[in-house]
Design an enzyme around this catalytic site. Structure first.
Site, PDB file in Angstrom:
ATOM      1  N   CYS A  74       0.371  -1.492  -0.172  1.00 15.74           N
ATOM      2  CA  CYS A  74      -0.147  -0.305  -0.072  1.00 15.74           C
ATOM      3  C   CYS A  74       0.738   1.853   0.006  1.00 15.74           C
ATOM      4  CB  CYS A  74      -0.910  -0.113   1.190  1.00 15.74           C
ATOM      5  SG  CYS A  74      -1.909   1.713   1.853  1.00 15.74           S
ATOM      6  N   CYS A 108      -0.621   4.327   2.342  1.00 16.32           N
ATOM      7  CA  CYS A 108      -0.431   3.888   3.480  1.00 16.32           C
ATOM      8  C   CYS A 108       1.112   4.306   3.960  1.00 16.32           C
ATOM      9  CB  CYS A 108      -0.702   2.508   3.994  1.00 16.32           C
ATOM     10  SG  CYS A 108      -1.697   1.802   3.905  1.00 16.32           S
ATOM     11  N   ASP A 109       1.859   3.197   2.914  1.00 15.24           N
ATOM     12  CA  ASP A 109       3.307   3.827   3.306  1.00 15.24           C
ATOM     13  C   ASP A 109       4.641   4.899   2.772  1.00 15.24           C
ATOM     14  OD1 ASP A 109       2.536   2.056   5.815  1.00 15.24           O
ATOM     15  OD2 ASP A 109       3.113  -0.116   4.035  1.00 15.24           O
TER      16      ASP A 109
END
Ligand code: NDP
Length: 307
Positions: free
Chosen positions: A134, A137-138
């Site tokens: 992701c 997300c990261d």
């Protein structure tokens, strides 16, 4: 045991839309959202192709809006993960978090899909230490660093474009000589200066040390092996449907996607309906998921009237 007329499993566009329609049809729906309320859309950035938002909307905001709309209309939205299901007879019995049992006259399965991994031991070893599925997300952790994205579909292109805005350089590792992504996404990737596509390459190993990922060993389709230095390794090679808990009861295809009947959301079990990515190997869009959630609620309403 609590018995509900319409139980919806899944907190993504399909589940929330089913809840909106079921609530308006006076089915008093109960919806369980799992560990990732909002589903995959909460891991995206801006959504430009959901109609009604001239300037786009962020995935999390769209999901919050859908959830709030369903709740305002009377849907009972709860947090909990389905851990068991007995669909052998009506009412169906569903186990939440291993303990709470709930009986349902009709069931809408809208459990979505989950990211696929390559299955390499080194990928597992560095999970959370540089390996991620992701980017949104990261990606933040890789600002001004070098990363690689595996895959050549829309997800890979979207993730690579997003990462290119944060990182010094983004490699795309593509296993053949073409991208699968839509032309618009291909054009975006091709015109981004700090994205380099490594065509005809497969990942043999994720390299790393105690601090995490340091590189990737690649093998070209010509058999040559070479390493690239990267700080992050992002998977974007597709998804598998979250149908395991139900596949003992409902028919699924070779890929595990729940089979629905024609244009309806009906599964082979009367009273059980499926909506969203768990039954859609083809389109997998927020708008198509939402539309199938609408169908599922209408199908459940009709079913309850007739049975
Ligand atoms: P796709 O299945 O479309 O693409 C998967 C990509 O990963 C392909 O390039 C595939 O290669 C590659 N791949 C698969 N397995 C491996 C492997 N083991 N090793 C290396 N590469 C591999 O998945 P996506 O998640 O990209 O997209 C799914 C659906 O969602 C699509 O319909 C897409 O259009 C849609 N989508 C739409 C978006 C939007 O409209 N904004 C955004 C994101 C997704 P190959 O081509 O060789 O099979």
């Amino acid at each position: 045991m609590e018995t509900v007329k319409c139980l919806i499993i899944g907190g993504g566009p399909a589940g929330y839309t089913a809840a909106v329609y079921a609530a308006r049809a006076d089915l008093s729906p109960v919806l369980y959202e799992g560990v990732q309320p909002g589903g995959q859309l909460t891991t995206t950035t801006d959504i430009e192709n959901y109609p009604g938002f001239e300037n786009g909307i962020s995935g999390p905001a769209l999901m919050e809006n859908m959830k709030a709309q369903a709740a305002r209309l009377g849907a009972d939205i709860r947090t909990g993960t389905v851990t068991g299901a007995d669909l052998s007879e009506r009412p169906f019995r569903i186990v939440i978090d291993g303990s709470t049992e709930i009986a349902a006259e009709t069931l809408v399965i809208a459990t979505g899909a989950t990211a696929k991994y390559l299955g390499l031991p080194s990928e597992k070893k560095y999970m959370g230490l540089g390996v991620s599925a992701c980017a949104t997300c990261d990606g933040f952790f890789y600002r001004k660093k070098i990363v690689a994205v595996v895959g050549g579909g829309d997800t890979a292109c979207e993730e690579a474009s997003y990462l290119a805005g944060l990182c010094k350089k983004v490699y795309m590792i593509v296993r053949r000589d073409a991208l699968r992504a839509s032309q618009a996404m291909q054009d975006r990737v091709m015109s981004t200066e700090n994205i380099e596509i490594l065509w005809n390459c497969n990942t043999k190993e994720v390299l790393g040390d105690d601090s995490g990922v340091t590189g990737v060993r690649l093998e070209g389709n010509d058999g040559n092996t070479f390493d690239i230095a990267v700080d992050g390794f992002f998977l974007a090679i597709g998804h598998h449907p979250n149908s395991e808990l139900f596949s003992q009861w409902v028919a699924v295809d070779n890929g595990g996607y729940i089979i629905t009947d024609g244009k309806t959301s009906a599964t082979n079990v009367p009273g059980v309906f499926a909506a969203g990515d768990v039954q859609d190997p083809l389109y997998r869009q927020a708008i198509t998921a939402a539309a199938s959630g609408c169908r599922a609620a209408i199908d459940a309403e009709k079913f309850l009237k007739a049975n």
